[in-house]
Scaffold this motif. Structure first.
Motif, mmCIF file in Angstrom:
data_model
loop_
_atom_site.group_PDB
_atom_site.id
_atom_site.type_symbol
_atom_site.label_atom_id
_atom_site.label_comp_id
_atom_site.label_asym_id
_atom_site.label_seq_id
_atom_site.Cartn_x
_atom_site.Cartn_y
_atom_site.Cartn_z
ATOM 1 N N ALA A 52 0.827 -1.202 0.000
ATOM 2 C CA ALA A 52 0.000 0.000 0.000
ATOM 3 C C ALA A 52 0.865 1.256 0.000
ATOM 4 N N SER A 53 1.957 1.235 0.724
ATOM 5 C CA SER A 53 2.859 2.389 0.761
ATOM 6 C C SER A 53 3.556 2.598 -0.577
ATOM 7 N N ARG A 56 1.014 4.152 -2.802
ATOM 8 C CA ARG A 56 0.804 5.544 -2.408
ATOM 9 C C ARG A 56 1.957 6.413 -2.896
ATOM 10 N N GLY A 57 3.173 5.914 -2.828
ATOM 11 C CA GLY A 57 4.334 6.646 -3.315
ATOM 12 C C GLY A 57 4.300 6.852 -4.816
ATOM 13 N N LYS A 59 1.602 7.384 -6.368
ATOM 14 C CA LYS A 59 0.379 8.169 -6.549
ATOM 15 C C LYS A 59 -0.768 7.341 -7.139
ATOM 16 N N THR A 61 -3.689 5.587 -5.671
ATOM 17 C CA THR A 61 -4.386 5.432 -4.394
ATOM 18 C C THR A 61 -5.791 4.857 -4.517
ATOM 19 N N LYS A 62 -6.381 4.869 -5.693
ATOM 20 C CA LYS A 62 -7.763 4.388 -5.825
ATOM 21 C C LYS A 62 -7.931 2.904 -5.511
ATOM 22 N N THR A 64 -6.214 0.933 -3.529
ATOM 23 C CA THR A 64 -6.070 0.754 -2.086
ATOM 24 C C THR A 64 -7.282 1.294 -1.341
ATOM 25 N N PHE A 65 -7.782 2.443 -1.786
ATOM 26 C CA PHE A 65 -8.959 3.035 -1.150
ATOM 27 C C PHE A 65 -10.161 2.107 -1.261
ATOM 28 N N THR A 68 -9.702 -1.176 0.821
ATOM 29 C CA THR A 68 -9.815 -0.884 2.248
ATOM 30 C C THR A 68 -11.238 -0.527 2.634
#
Length: 85
Positions: A52-53, A56-57, A59, A61-62, A64-65, A68
């Protein structure tokens, strides 16, 4: 690496860890088997956080969002409502 070390130590010392809290042999046996699950969770959760990190790094993010959100809200609330937690 820290997660793997922690999981390994927990696996190897699970009976000693359980015996710190009780002297009852049945409780120690049950706690030792539950600590095996904790070892598995420790490693898989650390892999999930790392992935996930990384996303995120980058960019991204969808995904993972959404994963989750679905895991915590619909699945988590249904499990709580059915008394699974």
């Amino acid at each position: 690496m820290i997660s793997a070390i922690t999981a390994t130590l927990t696996f190897l010392l699970r009976e000693q860890i359980a015996s710190l809290y009780t002297g009852n042999a049945e409780v120690i046996a049950l706690a030792s088997s539950l600590l095996l699950l904790a070892c598995i969770y420790q490693v898989t959760d650390s892999v999930q956080v790392i992935c996930a990190s990384i996303l995120r790094g980058m960019k991204i993010t969808k995904p993972t969002f959404f994963i989750t959100f679905i895991a915590y809200w619909p699945i988590g609330l249904l499990a709580l409502a059915w008394g699974m937690c």
